[in-house]
Design a protein around this motif. Structure first.
Motif, PDB file in Angstrom:
ATOM      1  N   ARG A 160       0.822  -1.213   0.000  1.00 12.99           N
ATOM      2  CA  ARG A 160       0.000   0.000   0.000  1.00 12.99           C
ATOM      3  C   ARG A 160       0.859   1.266   0.000  1.00 12.99           C
ATOM      4  O   ARG A 160       0.422   2.305  -0.497  1.00 12.99           O
ATOM      5  CB  ARG A 160      -0.955  -0.025   1.186  1.00 12.99           C
ATOM      6  N   GLU A 161       2.053   1.172   0.553  1.00 12.64           N
ATOM      7  CA  GLU A 161       2.960   2.319   0.509  1.00 12.64           C
ATOM      8  C   GLU A 161       3.525   2.512  -0.902  1.00 12.64           C
ATOM      9  O   GLU A 161       3.524   3.620  -1.438  1.00 12.64           O
ATOM     10  CB  GLU A 161       4.115   2.115   1.487  1.00 12.64           C
ATOM     11  N   VAL A 162       4.016   1.446  -1.509  1.00 12.32           N
ATOM     12  CA  VAL A 162       4.672   1.546  -2.816  1.00 12.32           C
ATOM     13  C   VAL A 162       3.652   1.689  -3.945  1.00 12.32           C
ATOM     14  O   VAL A 162       3.888   2.402  -4.922  1.00 12.32           O
ATOM     15  CB  VAL A 162       5.582   0.319  -3.057  1.00 12.32           C
ATOM     16  N   ARG A 163       2.522   0.997  -3.834  1.00 12.80           N
ATOM     17  CA  ARG A 163       1.431   1.024  -4.812  1.00 12.80           C
ATOM     18  C   ARG A 163       1.946   0.786  -6.239  1.00 12.80           C
ATOM     19  O   ARG A 163       1.786   1.631  -7.133  1.00 12.80           O
ATOM     20  CB  ARG A 163       0.647   2.331  -4.731  1.00 12.80           C
ATOM     21  N   PRO A 164       2.554  -0.373  -6.472  1.00 14.07           N
ATOM     22  CA  PRO A 164       3.044  -0.696  -7.809  1.00 14.07           C
ATOM     23  C   PRO A 164       1.901  -1.105  -8.731  1.00 14.07           C
ATOM     24  O   PRO A 164       0.828  -1.526  -8.276  1.00 14.07           O
ATOM     25  CB  PRO A 164       3.974  -1.876  -7.553  1.00 14.07           C
ATOM     26  N   ALA A 165       2.140  -1.009 -10.029  1.00 13.50           N
ATOM     27  CA  ALA A 165       1.164  -1.535 -10.989  1.00 13.50           C
ATOM     28  C   ALA A 165       1.163  -3.058 -10.981  1.00 13.50           C
ATOM     29  O   ALA A 165       0.134  -3.693 -11.251  1.00 13.50           O
ATOM     30  CB  ALA A 165       1.478  -1.021 -12.392  1.00 13.50           C
ATOM     31  N   ARG A 166       2.333  -3.637 -10.668  1.00 14.68           N
ATOM     32  CA  ARG A 166       2.498  -5.086 -10.602  1.00 14.68           C
ATOM     33  C   ARG A 166       3.351  -5.416  -9.379  1.00 14.68           C
ATOM     34  O   ARG A 166       4.317  -4.708  -9.092  1.00 14.68           O
ATOM     35  CB  ARG A 166       3.204  -5.615 -11.849  1.00 14.68           C
ATOM     36  N   ALA A 167       3.018  -6.495  -8.694  1.00 15.74           N
ATOM     37  CA  ALA A 167       3.848  -6.963  -7.579  1.00 15.74           C
ATOM     38  C   ALA A 167       3.800  -8.483  -7.555  1.00 15.74           C
ATOM     39  O   ALA A 167       2.723  -9.082  -7.656  1.00 15.74           O
ATOM     40  CB  ALA A 167       3.365  -6.398  -6.254  1.00 15.74           C
ATOM     41  N   TYR A 168       4.986  -9.090  -7.416  1.00 14.65           N
ATOM     42  CA  TYR A 168       5.074 -10.553  -7.452  1.00 14.65           C
ATOM     43  C   TYR A 168       5.807 -11.061  -6.211  1.00 14.65           C
ATOM     44  O   TYR A 168       6.824 -10.493  -5.789  1.00 14.65           O
ATOM     45  CB  TYR A 168       5.782 -11.001  -8.727  1.00 14.65           C
ATOM     46  N   SER A 169       5.274 -12.130  -5.661  1.00 16.66           N
ATOM     47  CA  SER A 169       5.799 -12.703  -4.422  1.00 16.66           C
ATOM     48  C   SER A 169       7.238 -13.191  -4.594  1.00 16.66           C
ATOM     49  O   SER A 169       7.566 -13.891  -5.547  1.00 16.66           O
ATOM     50  CB  SER A 169       4.920 -13.873  -3.994  1.00 16.66           C
ATOM     51  N   THR A 170       8.070 -12.826  -3.626  1.00 18.52           N
ATOM     52  CA  THR A 170       9.420 -13.371  -3.569  1.00 18.52           C
ATOM     53  C   THR A 170       9.733 -13.771  -2.128  1.00 18.52           C
ATOM     54  O   THR A 170       8.966 -13.481  -1.202  1.00 18.52           O
ATOM     55  CB  THR A 170      10.457 -12.363  -4.113  1.00 18.52           C
ATOM     56  N   HIS A 171      10.851 -14.465  -1.955  1.00 22.22           N
ATOM     57  CA  HIS A 171      11.260 -14.967  -0.639  1.00 22.22           C
ATOM     58  C   HIS A 171      10.179 -15.891  -0.068  1.00 22.22           C
ATOM     59  O   HIS A 171       9.784 -15.776   1.096  1.00 22.22           O
ATOM     60  CB  HIS A 171      11.545 -13.810   0.323  1.00 22.22           C
ATOM     61  N   ASP A 172       9.727 -16.826  -0.885  1.00 24.94           N
ATOM     62  CA  ASP A 172       8.644 -17.722  -0.483  1.00 24.94           C
ATOM     63  C   ASP A 172       8.998 -19.197  -0.633  1.00 24.94           C
ATOM     64  O   ASP A 172       8.128 -20.067  -0.646  1.00 24.94           O
ATOM     65  CB  ASP A 172       7.379 -17.409  -1.281  1.00 24.94           C
ATOM     66  N   GLY A 173      10.296 -19.497  -0.727  1.00 24.61           N
ATOM     67  CA  GLY A 173      10.729 -20.871  -0.966  1.00 24.61           C
ATOM     68  C   GLY A 173      10.569 -21.812   0.215  1.00 24.61           C
ATOM     69  O   GLY A 173      10.667 -23.033   0.046  1.00 24.61           O
ATOM     70  N   LEU A 174      10.318 -21.282   1.406  1.00 27.72           N
ATOM     71  CA  LEU A 174      10.133 -22.139   2.582  1.00 27.72           C
ATOM     72  C   LEU A 174       8.672 -22.483   2.832  1.00 27.72           C
ATOM     73  O   LEU A 174       8.365 -23.181   3.797  1.00 27.72           O
ATOM     74  CB  LEU A 174      10.705 -21.441   3.826  1.00 27.72           C
ATOM     75  N   VAL A 175       7.786 -22.017   1.949  1.00 25.05           N
ATOM     76  CA  VAL A 175       6.356 -22.170   2.162  1.00 25.05           C
ATOM     77  C   VAL A 175       5.844 -23.428   1.466  1.00 25.05           C
ATOM     78  O   VAL A 175       6.122 -23.650   0.281  1.00 25.05           O
ATOM     79  CB  VAL A 175       5.608 -20.933   1.616  1.00 25.05           C
ATOM     80  N   ASN A 176       5.076 -24.259   2.191  1.00 24.55           N
ATOM     81  CA  ASN A 176       4.502 -25.460   1.573  1.00 24.55           C
ATOM     82  C   ASN A 176       3.236 -25.101   0.795  1.00 24.55           C
ATOM     83  O   ASN A 176       2.860 -23.927   0.688  1.00 24.55           O
ATOM     84  CB  ASN A 176       4.236 -26.544   2.620  1.00 24.55           C
ATOM     85  N   GLU A 177       2.556 -26.105   0.249  1.00 24.93           N
ATOM     86  CA  GLU A 177       1.399 -25.843  -0.618  1.00 24.93           C
ATOM     87  C   GLU A 177       0.282 -25.119   0.122  1.00 24.93           C
ATOM     88  O   GLU A 177      -0.444 -24.297  -0.471  1.00 24.93           O
ATOM     89  CB  GLU A 177       0.874 -27.149  -1.202  1.00 24.93           C
ATOM     90  N   PHE A 178       0.136 -25.365   1.419  1.00 24.92           N
ATOM     91  CA  PHE A 178      -0.914 -24.687   2.181  1.00 24.92           C
ATOM     92  C   PHE A 178      -0.555 -23.215   2.377  1.00 24.92           C
ATOM     93  O   PHE A 178      -1.406 -22.333   2.263  1.00 24.92           O
ATOM     94  CB  PHE A 178      -1.127 -25.392   3.525  1.00 24.92           C
TER      95      PHE A 178
END
Length: 210
Positions: A160-178
């Motif tokens: 909400r601060e940056v308000r980009p036109a596009r944003a993609y998740s990163t730093h998510d390699g430790l997350v399982n399918e749930f």
């Protein structure tokens, strides 16, 4: 420019037959440097930089990073350039501005390390392990969504601060399918609220940026 998620916190940017890789770390899979002309490294943690991989890299490869990471390499064949907050440079045809100095606080007993973010071609901002305010318009934000130093509320507030036109998740390699489904749900809700393309890009998939 084509943006590809390689794994966890690692991304590839391609344009005009040139390839730039950001944060090729130990959690990000194989072939991270395939075709790479240059590498940007935000900080010294092993999930963002595989030092053995880069020590074995071609002497033609350009590596741009903070002093702490450069000190870990010592003398290596690749060309290592030290950068800090406010620096600008061009590598492999990409224009880059350095934004930020420090990693987010992980633990009261763990010292804060250097962390530099990169704004590439005034299009893609990758903050590394921090929620650094870029201070400029950011069309595409690579937003951290899971980390020991991070809360969901902070991710949403950052979007909400940056308000980009596009944003993609990163730093998510430790997350399982749930956990991935949880991230997808929250990012989808924020996408609806901001009327923006905010989502998780699966590993190996790409987004073409205008």
């Amino acid at each position: 420019m084509r943006l590809t998620k390689l794994g966890h916190a690692c991304w590839r940017l391609e344009k005009d037959d040139a390839t730039l890789v950001i944060d090729p770390g130990a959690f990000s899979g194989e072939g991270l440097l395939d075709g790479a002309n240059a590498v940007l490294i935000t900080h010294e943690h092993f999930d963002h930089v595989d030092t053995d991989l880069l020590r074995a890299a071609s002497p033609d490869l350009e590596i741009w990073t903070c002093q702490a990471v450069a000190d870990q390499f010592g003398e290596i064949p690749a060309k290592v350039q030290v950068v800090r907050d406010g620096d600008t440079f061009t590598t492999a045809g990409f224009g880059v501005k350095v934004i930020g100095e420090w990693h987010a606080l992980n633990h009261p007993d763990i010292p804060v390390v250097q962390n530099v973010g990169f704004l590439v071609d005034e299009e893609v901002f990758y903050p590394g392990d921090a929620l650094t305010s870029p201070g400029v318009e950011v069309p595409t934000l690579l937003v951290p969504t899971n980390a020991p130093w991070l809360k969901l509320r902070e991710t949403v507030e950052y979007l909400r601060e940056v308000r980009p036109a596009r944003a993609y998740s990163t730093h998510d390699g430790l997350v399982n399918e749930f956990g991935q489904k949880l991230i997808d749900g929250w990012l989808g809700a924020e996408a609806d609220k901001q009327k923006a393309d905010i989502r998780r890009v699966p590993v190996g998939e790409s987004v073409d940026l205008a």
